[in-house]
Design a protein around this motif. Structure first.
Motif, PDB file in Angstrom:
ATOM      1  N   THR A 251       0.852  -1.187   0.000  1.00  0.00           N
ATOM      2  CA  THR A 251       0.000   0.000   0.000  1.00  0.00           C
ATOM      3  C   THR A 251       0.886   1.234   0.000  1.00  0.00           C
ATOM      4  O   THR A 251       2.122   1.140   0.037  1.00  0.00           O
ATOM      5  CB  THR A 251      -0.909   0.034   1.249  1.00  0.00           C
ATOM      6  N   ASN A 252       0.271   2.380   0.026  1.00  0.00           N
ATOM      7  CA  ASN A 252       0.998   3.639   0.097  1.00  0.00           C
ATOM      8  C   ASN A 252       1.899   3.702   1.341  1.00  0.00           C
ATOM      9  O   ASN A 252       2.906   4.404   1.336  1.00  0.00           O
ATOM     10  CB  ASN A 252       0.002   4.796   0.080  1.00  0.00           C
ATOM     11  N   ASN A 253       1.550   2.981   2.397  1.00  0.00           N
ATOM     12  CA  ASN A 253       2.364   2.968   3.622  1.00  0.00           C
ATOM     13  C   ASN A 253       3.706   2.268   3.420  1.00  0.00           C
ATOM     14  O   ASN A 253       4.587   2.388   4.268  1.00  0.00           O
ATOM     15  CB  ASN A 253       1.621   2.269   4.755  1.00  0.00           C
ATOM     16  N   HIS A 254       3.869   1.506   2.342  1.00  0.00           N
ATOM     17  CA  HIS A 254       5.074   0.710   2.122  1.00  0.00           C
ATOM     18  C   HIS A 254       6.056   1.317   1.129  1.00  0.00           C
ATOM     19  O   HIS A 254       7.120   0.744   0.909  1.00  0.00           O
ATOM     20  CB  HIS A 254       4.675  -0.690   1.622  1.00  0.00           C
ATOM     21  N   VAL A 255       5.714   2.448   0.519  1.00  0.00           N
ATOM     22  CA  VAL A 255       6.557   2.968  -0.555  1.00  0.00           C
ATOM     23  C   VAL A 255       7.247   4.272  -0.168  1.00  0.00           C
ATOM     24  O   VAL A 255       6.806   4.992   0.727  1.00  0.00           O
ATOM     25  CB  VAL A 255       5.747   3.158  -1.859  1.00  0.00           C
ATOM     26  N   ASN A 256       8.327   4.555  -0.882  1.00  0.00           N
ATOM     27  CA  ASN A 256       9.092   5.778  -0.646  1.00  0.00           C
ATOM     28  C   ASN A 256       8.572   6.911  -1.542  1.00  0.00           C
ATOM     29  O   ASN A 256       7.583   6.740  -2.263  1.00  0.00           O
ATOM     30  CB  ASN A 256      10.589   5.524  -0.861  1.00  0.00           C
TER      31      ASN A 256
ATOM     32  N   GLY B 104       7.896   6.092  -5.109  1.00  0.00           N
ATOM     33  CA  GLY B 104       6.840   5.121  -5.414  1.00  0.00           C
ATOM     34  C   GLY B 104       7.245   3.667  -5.301  1.00  0.00           C
ATOM     35  O   GLY B 104       6.428   2.781  -5.529  1.00  0.00           O
TER      36      GLY B 104
ATOM     37  N   HIS C 247       9.875   0.905   0.166  1.00  0.00           N
ATOM     38  CA  HIS C 247      10.856   1.623   0.992  1.00  0.00           C
ATOM     39  C   HIS C 247      11.875   0.633   1.551  1.00  0.00           C
ATOM     40  O   HIS C 247      11.519  -0.477   1.944  1.00  0.00           O
ATOM     41  CB  HIS C 247      10.136   2.349   2.132  1.00  0.00           C
TER      42      HIS C 247
ATOM     43  N   LYS D 118       5.758  -1.692  -6.185  1.00  0.00           N
ATOM     44  CA  LYS D 118       5.062  -0.435  -5.922  1.00  0.00           C
ATOM     45  C   LYS D 118       3.716  -0.680  -5.256  1.00  0.00           C
ATOM     46  O   LYS D 118       3.261  -1.821  -5.151  1.00  0.00           O
ATOM     47  CB  LYS D 118       4.904   0.355  -7.211  1.00  0.00           C
ATOM     48  N   ASP D 119       3.089   0.405  -4.850  1.00  0.00           N
ATOM     49  CA  ASP D 119       1.739   0.375  -4.284  1.00  0.00           C
ATOM     50  C   ASP D 119       0.835  -0.402  -5.243  1.00  0.00           C
ATOM     51  O   ASP D 119       0.831  -0.150  -6.439  1.00  0.00           O
ATOM     52  CB  ASP D 119       1.247   1.821  -4.120  1.00  0.00           C
ATOM     53  N   GLY D 120       0.106  -1.380  -4.715  1.00  0.00           N
ATOM     54  CA  GLY D 120      -0.771  -2.204  -5.541  1.00  0.00           C
ATOM     55  C   GLY D 120      -0.164  -3.551  -5.904  1.00  0.00           C
ATOM     56  O   GLY D 120      -0.886  -4.482  -6.246  1.00  0.00           O
TER      57      GLY D 120
END
Length: 152
Positions: free
Chosen positions: A53-58, A61, A64, A104-106
């Motif tokens: 999700t967005n919580n996992h990316v830098n 994009g 992280h 990436k997110d998704g």
């Protein structure tokens, strides 16, 4: 992976219970690994999947680096728990990560941890994170090694 021993339901049950007992005590695990699902366990080997999700990316994009490090730390401990159904998996002495691609997110990633040796004082684990493509492990995102002091 196809030449491996079959999933061991008793070990998977132990690892799931171990994880559920640890998760409430770790805010970072609760935040980053809320949706992780264990999919496989045998002696010293654990696999899980995580939808990113967005919580996992830098900011760019991609997954992280701190998320990858957390996953390698997490799955190393679970692989040690799967070694002999132990409930104490020690403390980290070192962790090494090599980043090879991204997700990436998704995307969904698959994480595998393997305990190569669990001794009286130290345990040595390796981990691989893949991007899942067509419901199978695809490109490697990161690999790592993790050593833990287990005589506690």
């Amino acid at each position: 992976m196809s030449s491996e021993v079959p999933n061991d339901p008793a070990i998977l049950d132990h690892v799931e219970k171990f994880w559920l007992g640890r998760k409430p005590a770790s805010p970072i695990y609760q935040f980053l690994l809320e949706d992780i699902k264990l999919t496989y366990a045998s002696k010293g080997v654990v696999r899980a999947r995580l939808p990113l999700t967005n919580n996992h990316v830098n900011a760019h994009g991609g997954i992280h680096g701190s998320v990858s490090a957390t996953l390698i730390d997490w799955v190393g401990g679970l692989a040690i728990a799967a070694w002999d159904n132990r409930t104490k998996t020690g403390v980290s002495t070192d962790i090494h990560i090599s980043y090879q691609s991204s997700a990436k997110d998704g995307d969904t990633i698959e994480i595998e941890g393997r305990a190569g040796k669990v001794g009286g004082s130290l345990a040595f684990t390796t981990a691989t994170i893949w991007k899942v493509v067509d419901d199978k492990p695809g490109p490697i995102v990161a690999t790592g090694s993790h050593t833990k002091f287990v005589r506690i």
